[in-house]
Enzyme design. Structure first.
Site, mmCIF file in Angstrom:
data_model
loop_
_atom_site.group_PDB
_atom_site.id
_atom_site.type_symbol
_atom_site.label_atom_id
_atom_site.label_comp_id
_atom_site.label_asym_id
_atom_site.label_seq_id
_atom_site.Cartn_x
_atom_site.Cartn_y
_atom_site.Cartn_z
ATOM 1 N N ASP A 270 -9.589 22.595 -14.357
ATOM 2 C CA ASP A 270 -10.031 23.928 -13.896
ATOM 3 C C ASP A 270 -10.531 24.795 -15.042
ATOM 4 O OD1 ASP A 270 -9.121 23.294 -11.286
ATOM 5 O OD2 ASP A 270 -7.090 23.819 -11.899
ATOM 6 N N HIS B 60 -14.784 21.462 -8.589
ATOM 7 C CA HIS B 60 -15.604 22.232 -9.520
ATOM 8 C C HIS B 60 -16.250 23.340 -8.719
ATOM 9 C CE1 HIS B 60 -15.251 19.215 -12.486
ATOM 10 N NE2 HIS B 60 -16.053 18.356 -11.959
ATOM 11 N N ARG C 8 -3.957 26.846 -3.693
ATOM 12 C CA ARG C 8 -2.643 27.132 -4.312
ATOM 13 C C ARG C 8 -2.801 28.074 -5.499
ATOM 14 N NH1 ARG C 8 0.401 21.451 -5.591
ATOM 15 N NH2 ARG C 8 -1.661 20.753 -6.190
ATOM 16 N N ASP D 165 -14.474 36.726 -20.310
ATOM 17 C CA ASP D 165 -14.564 38.032 -19.649
ATOM 18 C C ASP D 165 -13.268 38.421 -18.942
ATOM 19 O OD1 ASP D 165 -15.526 35.716 -18.086
ATOM 20 O OD2 ASP D 165 -15.555 37.133 -16.416
HETATM 21 P P1 GDP Z 1 -13.626 22.885 -13.121
HETATM 22 O O1 GDP Z 1 -12.920 22.003 -12.163
HETATM 23 O O2 GDP Z 1 -13.271 22.595 -14.538
HETATM 24 O O3 GDP Z 1 -15.110 22.909 -12.895
HETATM 25 O O4 GDP Z 1 -13.124 24.379 -12.877
HETATM 26 P P2 GDP Z 1 -12.985 25.207 -11.513
HETATM 27 O O5 GDP Z 1 -14.266 25.233 -10.814
HETATM 28 O O6 GDP Z 1 -11.792 24.801 -10.756
HETATM 29 O O7 GDP Z 1 -12.601 26.630 -12.096
HETATM 30 C C1 GDP Z 1 -13.430 27.410 -12.759
HETATM 31 C C2 GDP Z 1 -13.584 28.711 -11.963
HETATM 32 O O8 GDP Z 1 -13.921 29.740 -12.830
HETATM 33 C C3 GDP Z 1 -14.706 28.677 -10.946
HETATM 34 O O9 GDP Z 1 -14.384 29.510 -9.865
HETATM 35 C C4 GDP Z 1 -15.904 29.225 -11.706
HETATM 36 O O10 GDP Z 1 -16.880 29.825 -10.880
HETATM 37 C C5 GDP Z 1 -15.216 30.245 -12.550
HETATM 38 N N1 GDP Z 1 -15.804 30.443 -13.860
HETATM 39 C C6 GDP Z 1 -16.325 29.507 -14.699
HETATM 40 N N2 GDP Z 1 -16.681 30.075 -15.869
HETATM 41 C C7 GDP Z 1 -16.370 31.393 -15.747
HETATM 42 C C8 GDP Z 1 -16.461 32.508 -16.638
HETATM 43 O O11 GDP Z 1 -16.875 32.398 -17.792
HETATM 44 N N3 GDP Z 1 -16.006 33.704 -16.183
HETATM 45 C C9 GDP Z 1 -15.506 33.872 -14.939
HETATM 46 N N4 GDP Z 1 -15.085 35.079 -14.580
HETATM 47 N N5 GDP Z 1 -15.403 32.851 -14.078
HETATM 48 C C10 GDP Z 1 -15.826 31.628 -14.481
#
Ligand code: GDP
Length: 429
Positions: free
Chosen positions: A13, A41, A304, A334
């Site tokens: 995540d 993702h 969750r 951020d």
């Molecule tokens: P992954 O499985 O590694 O791709 O990660 P996830 O998708 O589960 O979690 C990342 C979450 O953070 C997603 O909801 C993205 O849209 C969000 N996200 C990713 N990069 C950023 C960021 O730089 N800032 C913010 N506020 N949200 C982000």
């Protein structure tokens, strides 16, 4: 020619999907090489907001070919539902831009049942599985008790094979768990509803990848979860059931001879963890609730609430080492903008000893975080696009992490949107 793996450095995540979505513009082929639909993702781009579970994150880019490699847990039901959801949003998915390796093993309907039944049996000792059948699937793959996607092209032999496996699995379902046995009628329905639908995408993906490689195309290899969930190098048994590390990418993608030219490790600016197991830097109470809310830390698949904490430099340094990362992307910076002082877990205390080397899993139960504090920047940085425009405190936070983990942070993400990114000088996306 570039062969780049994008991997998670922590518990998953971290925002890998967002980074793959950003970087795919420089790649011709994107391959998912391990794991299944048990994590998600989240990708936000001009086509909308999507939670991807199995589909490679390059699916939104025109001209990019996406591959589900032989290393994934190929769940026809979930994959088909995901294809339907994503195409209903106007994204085109055809055998031209999605290819499924004929050597990918199928996650069968009873894998999900077994996951659920075993977690129920474990009661308060459960692993925190997402109950998507991933552990039973990989166990069966290694026991050679599942079906290869390519077998769907040989219906008669496939049915015979499936029947044999089903009869064996029914012994376990009924005798061990007292559950209902499967029948071939039920399996026929599953074949018709899902397997037939994904059949057009199945091909010799290894040959495709080999040709792409021989022609000098750029290949991006996409992982699920993070280093600390790797079956061999993670926090066993609170790992996933496959290798999340970049070194598995050549095998799981389908071209064992691939040599990685680059490994982009994705690190979150703070820590999150889903499920059970030791999480040394965990925060609790109001402080944790606030961080969880600010970061919207709820599972993409399960909803969750995620466990949260400050960035863990001990775990991150280990993740960088295990992944052999050549560059890092720091995401969600951020989210920390509201903090006056930012906590950082800089080492662990185990008994009287302070340690900065990630310990053996059993020792993690006795580890306490040693926390240091850095100055916050207390302003909105989500619109910043250039390194020099970041407040000094934010720059210091990034450079402190980079020095502590020994790998350059090249990308700093300040929002979920494709363009909410700072690319540090000298680098090209
Ligand atoms: P992954 O499985 O590694 O791709 O990660 P996830 O998708 O589960 O979690 C990342 C979450 O953070 C997603 O909801 C993205 O849209 C969000 N996200 C990713 N990069 C950023 C960021 O730089 N800032 C913010 N506020 N949200 C982000």
């Amino acid at each position: 020619m570039r062969v780049c793996a994008i991997v998670g450095i922590n518990w998953g995540d971290e925002g890998k999907g967002r980074m793959v979505d950003l970087l795919t513009k420089n790649y011709d082929v994107v391959v998912r090489y391990q794991g299944g639909g048990n994590a998600g993702h989240t990708v936000v781009n001009e086509k909308g907001k999507f939670a991807l579970h199995l589909l490679p994150s390059g699916i939104f880019r025109d001209g990019v070919v996406n591959i589900l490699g032989n290393g994934v847990a190929l769940d026809p039901e979930n994959l088909w539902k995901e294809i339907e959801t994503v195409t209903s949003e106007g994204v085109s998915i055809t055998p031209e831009n999605l290819k499924i390796s004929d050597r990918a093993s199928l996650l069968l309907p009873w894998h999900r049942d077994l996951d659920e039944l075993e977690e129920k049996r474990l009661a308060d000792k459960q692993y925190g599985s997402t109950k998507q059948g991933i552990a039973p699937f990989y166990s069966d793959k290694y026991q050679k008790k599942t079906i290869l996607a390519g077998e769907l092209n040989h219906p008669e032999e496939m049915r015979e094979h499936l029947k044999e496996i089903m009869e064996w699995k029914n012994l376990i379902l009924t005798n061990v768990y007292g559950a209902e046995p499967y029948t071939m009628e039920k399996m026929e329905q599953w074949i018709a509803d899902y397997c037939e639908k994904i059949k057009p995408f199945i091909c010799d993906a290894t040959l495709f990848l080999k040709n792409a490689h021989d022609q000098g195309e750029n290949i991006l290899l996409e992982a699920q979860l993070g280093a600390l969930r790797d079956l061999d190098f993670g926090i066993y048994p609170y790992t996933t059931s496959s290798n999340t590390t970049a070194s598995y990418a050549p095998i799981g993608s389908g071209l064992p001879s691939l040599q990685l030219t680059d490994v982009v490790g994705v690190v979150k600016a703070y820590s999150t963890c889903v499920g059970e197991g030791p999480f040394v830097c965990e925060m609790f109470g109001e402080e944790a609730d606030k961080l969880r809310e600010e970061g919207a830390e709820y599972g993409a698949k399960t909803g969750r609430p995620r466990r949260v904490g400050p960035i863990d430099l001990v775990a991150t340094r280990y993740g960088v080492e295990v992944q052999a990362a050549t560059r890092l992307a720091l995401t969600k910076l951020d989210v920390l903008s509201y903090m006056d002082k930012i906590p950082v877990c800089s080492s662990y205390k185990i008994g009287e000893k302070e340690v900065d080397r990630f310990p053996f899993p059993t020792e993690l139960d006795h580890a306490e975080p040693v926390v240091t504090w850095m100055d916050g920047w207390k302003c909105d940085i989500s619109g910043v696009r250039r390194w020099e425009d970041l407040p000094k405190e934010a720059q210091e936070y990034v450079t402190y992490i980079e020095q502590a983990v020994g790998c350059p942070i090249v990308y700093v993400s300040v929002g979920p949107e494709r363009d909410s990114i700072i690319i540090r000088e000298g680098e090209k996306a």
